[in-house]
Scaffold this motif. Structure first.
Motif, mmCIF file in Angstrom:
data_model
loop_
_atom_site.group_PDB
_atom_site.id
_atom_site.type_symbol
_atom_site.label_atom_id
_atom_site.label_comp_id
_atom_site.label_asym_id
_atom_site.label_seq_id
_atom_site.Cartn_x
_atom_site.Cartn_y
_atom_site.Cartn_z
ATOM 1 N N MET A 43 0.826 -1.213 0.000
ATOM 2 C CA MET A 43 0.000 0.000 0.000
ATOM 3 C C MET A 43 0.862 1.266 0.000
ATOM 4 N N VAL A 44 0.419 2.305 -0.760
ATOM 5 C CA VAL A 44 0.978 3.649 -0.553
ATOM 6 C C VAL A 44 0.452 4.060 0.819
ATOM 7 N N PRO A 45 1.303 4.135 1.845
ATOM 8 C CA PRO A 45 0.738 4.273 3.194
ATOM 9 C C PRO A 45 -0.119 5.527 3.363
ATOM 10 N N CYS A 46 0.344 6.649 2.803
ATOM 11 C CA CYS A 46 -0.399 7.903 2.992
ATOM 12 C C CYS A 46 -1.685 7.926 2.169
ATOM 13 N N GLY A 47 -1.802 6.998 1.229
ATOM 14 C CA GLY A 47 -3.006 6.941 0.390
ATOM 15 C C GLY A 47 -4.128 6.136 1.031
ATOM 16 N N ILE A 48 -3.844 5.506 2.182
ATOM 17 C CA ILE A 48 -4.829 4.578 2.764
ATOM 18 C C ILE A 48 -6.199 5.243 3.030
ATOM 19 N N PRO A 49 -6.263 6.453 3.631
ATOM 20 C CA PRO A 49 -7.605 7.025 3.867
ATOM 21 C C PRO A 49 -8.389 7.191 2.566
ATOM 22 N N TYR A 50 -7.689 7.406 1.453
ATOM 23 C CA TYR A 50 -8.348 7.724 0.183
ATOM 24 C C TYR A 50 -8.905 6.479 -0.513
ATOM 25 N N ILE A 51 -8.502 5.289 -0.005
ATOM 26 C CA ILE A 51 -9.111 4.041 -0.487
ATOM 27 C C ILE A 51 -10.619 4.079 -0.243
ATOM 28 N N PHE A 52 -11.023 4.741 0.885
ATOM 29 C CA PHE A 52 -12.431 4.692 1.296
ATOM 30 C C PHE A 52 -13.320 5.670 0.532
ATOM 31 N N GLY A 53 -12.721 6.521 -0.323
ATOM 32 C CA GLY A 53 -13.512 7.486 -1.070
ATOM 33 C C GLY A 53 -12.893 7.777 -2.421
ATOM 34 N N THR A 54 -11.947 8.700 -2.456
ATOM 35 C CA THR A 54 -11.391 9.218 -3.713
ATOM 36 C C THR A 54 -10.778 8.140 -4.599
ATOM 37 N N VAL A 55 -9.952 7.269 -4.027
ATOM 38 C CA VAL A 55 -9.236 6.256 -4.820
ATOM 39 C C VAL A 55 -10.130 5.032 -5.061
ATOM 40 N N GLY A 56 -10.859 4.641 -4.043
ATOM 41 C CA GLY A 56 -11.936 3.670 -4.238
ATOM 42 C C GLY A 56 -11.593 2.210 -4.049
ATOM 43 N N SER A 57 -10.293 1.856 -3.988
ATOM 44 C CA SER A 57 -9.964 0.439 -3.814
ATOM 45 C C SER A 57 -8.484 0.295 -3.435
ATOM 46 N N PRO A 58 -8.149 -0.684 -2.581
ATOM 47 C CA PRO A 58 -6.740 -0.893 -2.226
ATOM 48 C C PRO A 58 -5.882 -1.195 -3.460
ATOM 49 N N ASP A 59 -6.473 -1.860 -4.458
ATOM 50 C CA ASP A 59 -5.691 -2.242 -5.645
ATOM 51 C C ASP A 59 -5.171 -1.049 -6.429
ATOM 52 N N LYS A 60 -5.817 0.116 -6.230
ATOM 53 C CA LYS A 60 -5.364 1.318 -6.953
ATOM 54 C C LYS A 60 -4.389 2.135 -6.116
ATOM 55 N N ASN A 61 -4.108 1.669 -4.902
ATOM 56 C CA ASN A 61 -3.276 2.444 -3.971
ATOM 57 C C ASN A 61 -1.963 1.688 -3.695
ATOM 58 N N VAL A 62 -1.233 1.426 -4.765
ATOM 59 C CA VAL A 62 -0.126 0.473 -4.660
ATOM 60 C C VAL A 62 1.217 1.120 -5.029
ATOM 61 N N ILE A 63 2.273 0.797 -4.272
ATOM 62 C CA ILE A 63 3.636 1.210 -4.661
ATOM 63 C C ILE A 63 4.107 0.234 -5.739
ATOM 64 N N PRO A 64 4.494 0.730 -6.927
ATOM 65 C CA PRO A 64 4.849 -0.213 -8.006
ATOM 66 C C PRO A 64 6.110 -1.018 -7.700
ATOM 67 N N ASP A 65 6.051 -2.328 -7.952
ATOM 68 C CA ASP A 65 7.216 -3.195 -7.716
ATOM 69 C C ASP A 65 8.357 -2.906 -8.685
ATOM 70 N N ALA A 66 8.028 -2.254 -9.824
ATOM 71 C CA ALA A 66 9.073 -1.917 -10.798
ATOM 72 C C ALA A 66 10.148 -1.027 -10.186
ATOM 73 N N LEU A 67 9.778 -0.321 -9.117
ATOM 74 C CA LEU A 67 10.737 0.511 -8.384
ATOM 75 C C LEU A 67 11.959 -0.326 -7.963
ATOM 76 N N LEU A 68 11.702 -1.584 -7.617
ATOM 77 C CA LEU A 68 12.796 -2.462 -7.179
ATOM 78 C C LEU A 68 13.543 -3.014 -8.388
ATOM 79 N N SER A 69 12.804 -3.652 -9.305
ATOM 80 C CA SER A 69 13.471 -4.282 -10.458
ATOM 81 C C SER A 69 14.225 -3.250 -11.290
ATOM 82 N N ASN A 70 13.647 -2.057 -11.477
ATOM 83 C CA ASN A 70 14.322 -1.016 -12.281
ATOM 84 C C ASN A 70 15.638 -0.559 -11.654
#
Ligand SMILES: Cc1cc2nc3c(=O)[nH]c(=O)nc-3n(C[C@H](O)[C@H](O)[C@H](O)COP(=O)(O)OP(=O)(O)OC[C@H]3O[C@@H](n4cnc5c(N)ncnc54)[C@H](O)[C@@H]3O)c2cc1C
Length: 466
Positions: A43-70
Motif C-alpha cells: 500500500m501507498v501508506p499515505c493513500g490509505i484514507p483515500y481508499i475509502f472514497g477518492t481512490v476507491g480500492s486498495p488495488d489502486k493504492n499500490v507502490i509499483p514493484d518496478a521501483l525495485l526491479s528497475n
C-alpha cells in the motif's frame, strides 16, 4: 543460501528508498529486499484514507514493484523471523537463510490499539497497512449507517472525510483534545480545519474519549467517557502508530525510550552492521534532541536516504525530525512544519509569532485564487525560524515545505524576509503581498530589529522595519 552486500527488511516507504540509495551511492553493491506483501500489494501508506472514497480500492493504492526491479534490487517475498548477528544471516518464515554484509531494518510500525473494552468486536478496525484487510474495511464502510472514528489527528480526520464521501453514512470523530489536529496545529488553525470538517457533514465530539466499544460480537455502540452513547456499525481506530520492534528486540538490539530501534545520527543501530530506518527506528527532535514520536513517510524516506548512503562510510547525518504535516478537506488545505507556538513555548523558547495573509494568485480576481494564511514562529533569542503553519489552497503544502527547508538550514527572520522567491499571477501570491516574507518582516518589527550593512558600498543602508 542467498547472499547480498546489503539486505533490507521491509518494502513500504523506507525499505525501497534505502535500496535505491545504496544502488545510487555504491553501484557495485548487491541488494536484496525481503518483505511480507505479495507482488503489487504494498500500500501507498499515505493513500490509505483515500481508499475509502477518492481512490476507491486498495488495488489502486499500490507502490509499483518496478521501483525495485528497475533499480537492480532483488525481491524476496517472505517474513524475516530471526537475525543471527554473529553469522550475519536473516532467517525467514519459509525457512530460507539470507546472508548479509550490512542489514537495514525498515520494518515499520503497527497501529496503536488502546486498551478499550470491545476492541476485539467485529467491525472495529485499527488502520493496518494491508491490502486484504483494507478491502474488508472498505466493504464494511460501504454497508455502514454509522461510522465512528476514534482520534481526530491526520489519520482520523482524513479517514472520516473520505468515509463521508461514500455518502450514505453518519460519520463522527471522537477526539480527546479541545480540537482535531491539535498536535500539529495551533488552536486557530485547528479550529478552522475542524469547522471545515463540520461543514462537510462530519460530526465532531472533542474534549471527550471512548470508554468502551459495545456490541454482541459485532460493534453496535461506542460509549464515551461522559456516559453518552453513539450508534456505530463500524469503528475506525486512528490514534497513531507504535514502532514494530519485535524482530530487533529478539536480536538483542538496543531499543530507545519511545520503543523505536535505537539509532545514532547515521541511522546505525547498536550493531555496527545493522541500520534501522522509518517508523521502526527511534526518532530525535531537531529542536530539543529528545526522543520524538513523529512518524511519517517523509521522515522514513529521509532516514532511508541517510542509511543507504552510510552503509560503507558515514556520508550523511540525521539532524533530527522537524515534523512536516499537510492535509486537505476538499479545496481547503492546512499544513505545518516544525514547532507550533504552543510546543515552542512549552519547550522554553521565548517565541515571536506573526501572521500574514494574501490571495495565492495575483490579482486576487484570478480564477481559483484562495486566501493563504501563513503563521511563522521565531525564537526571539536567535531570531531563527522554529515553525510555520499555513492554510489555504493547493499551494499550501509546498510552501510549508519551503518553511521546513528554512528551519532545517537555521534561517532567521531576516533571511526569510529577504528570501528570493519567484512569482507569477496564475501560480503564486504577489511579490508585494507574499505572505511568507511579510510574516518574517512583521517578526523583525516585533523583535525591534534594524540591521545595518557594515560596508554599505553605494551608501545604501539595508534596514528592516522597526
Ligand atoms: C492512514 C495513514 C495515513 C498516513 N498519511 C501520511 C501522510 O499523509 N504523510 C506522511 O508522511 N505519512 C503518513 N502516514 C505515516 C506513514 O504511513 C508511515 O510513516 C510510513 O508508512 C512509514 O514507512 P515504513 O516503511 O517505515 O514502515 P511501514 O509502512 O510500516 O512498512 C513496513 C514494511 O515492513 C514490512 N515488514 C515488517 N515486518 C517484517 C518482517 N518481519 N519481515 C518482512 N517484512 C516485514 C511490512 O510488510 C512493510 O512492507 C500515514 C499513516 C497511516 C496509517
Amino acid at each position: 543460501m542467498k547472499r547480498a552486500d546489503v539486505v533490507i527488511v521491509g518494502g513500504s516507504a523506507a525499505g525501497p528508498v534505502a535500496g535505491i540509495t545504496v544502488r545510487r551511492q555504491y553501484k557495485d553493491k548487491s541488494v536484496i529486499l525481503i518483505r511480507k506483501e505479495e507482488q503489487a500489494k504494498v500500500m501507498v501508506p499515505c493513500g490509505i484514507p483515500y481508499i475509502f472514497g477518492t481512490v476507491g480500492s486498495p488495488d489502486k493504492n499500490v507502490i509499483p514493484d518496478a521501483l525495485l526491479s528497475n533499480n537492480g534490487i532483488e525481491l524476496i517475498i517472505d517474513e524475516a523471523v530471526d537475525i543471527d548477528r554473529v553469522a550475519k544471516t536473516v532467517k525467514t518464515a519459509k525457512g530460507e537463510s539470507v546472508s548479509y554484509g550490512k542489514l537495514i531494518l525498515a520494518i515499520g510500525s503497527l497501529p496503536s490499539r488502546p486498551p478499550i473494552p470491545g476492541m476485539q468486536l467485529k467491525n472495529v478496525f485499527p488502520v493496518w497497512k494491508e491490502a486484504a484487510y483494507l478491502a474488508n474495511v472498505l466493504s464494511a464502510i460501504q454497508k455502514a449507517k454509522d461510522v465512528v472514528v476514534i482520534g481526530g489527528g491526520f489519520i482520523g480526520a482524513e479517514t472520516a472525510d473520505e468515509c463521508k464521501k461514500i455518502g450514505h453514512c453518519n460519520v463522527t470523530i471522537v477526539e480527546m483534545l479541545p480540537h482535531c489536529l491539535m498536535l500539529a496545529l495551533d488552536t486557530e488553525f485547528a479550529a478552522k480545519a475542524e469547522a471545515k470538517l463540520k461543514e462537510r457533514g462530519i460530526n465532531i465530539i472533542t474534549d471527550n474519549g471512548v470508554k468502551a466499544i459495545l456490541g454482541d460480537g459485532q460493534v453496535r455502540e461506542v460509549e464515551l467517557r461522559n456516559g453518552d452513547k453513539l450508534k456505530a456499525d463500524v469503528v475506525i481506530v486512528g490514534i497513531g502508530a507504535v514502532p514494530n520492534n519485535e524482530l530487533a528486540k529478539k536480536a538483542g538490539l538496543k531499543i530507545g525510550e519511545l520503543g523505536g530501534i535505537w539509532v545514532d545520527s547515521c541511522q546505525k543501530t547498536s550493531d555496527e552492521n545493522i541500520f534501522a530506518v522509518g517508523d521502526c527506528a527511534e526518532k530525535t527532535s531537531f529542536f530539543t534532541g529528545r526522543p520524538s514520536a513523529v512518524r511519517l513517510a517523509s521522515v522514513a524516506t529521509n532516514e532511508a536516504r541517510i542509511a543507504g548512503a552510510n552503509i560503507e562510510a558515514p556520508r550523511r547525518k540525521n539532524p533530527g525530525v522537524i515534523g512536516v504535516f499537510a492535509t486537505a478537506f476538499g479545496d481547503y488545505a492546512v499544513a505545518s512544519a516544525g514547532l507550533t507556538e504552543k510546543a515552542a513555548t512549552d519547550a522554553g523558547y521565548d517565541v515571536v509569532s506573526t501572521e500574514a495573509s494574501a490571495p495565492d494568485r495575483h490579482p486576487g480576481c484570478i480564477p481559483d485564487a484562495s486566501e493563504i494564511k501563513v503563521k511563522l514562529i521565531f525564537d526571539r533569542k536567535t531570531q531563527k525560524l522554529l515553525g510555520g503553519e499555513i492554510s489555504g489552497g493547493t499551494s499550501t503544502a509546498e510552501l510549508t515545505n519551503v518553511i521546513a527547508m528554512a528551519i532545517q538550514n537555521g534561517l532567521t527572520a531576516e533571511d526569510v524576509a529577504l528570501f528570493q522567491m519567484g512569482t507569477h499571477p496564475l501560480l503564486t501570491a504577489s511579490p508585494i503581498a507574499y505572505p511568507l516574507v511579510n510574516a518574517a518582516e512583521m517578526a523583525l518589527t516585533k523583535m525591534g530589529i534594524i540591521k545595518e550593512v557594515s560596508d554599505p558600498g553605494n551608501g545604501d543602508i539595508a534596514s528592516a522595519s522597526a
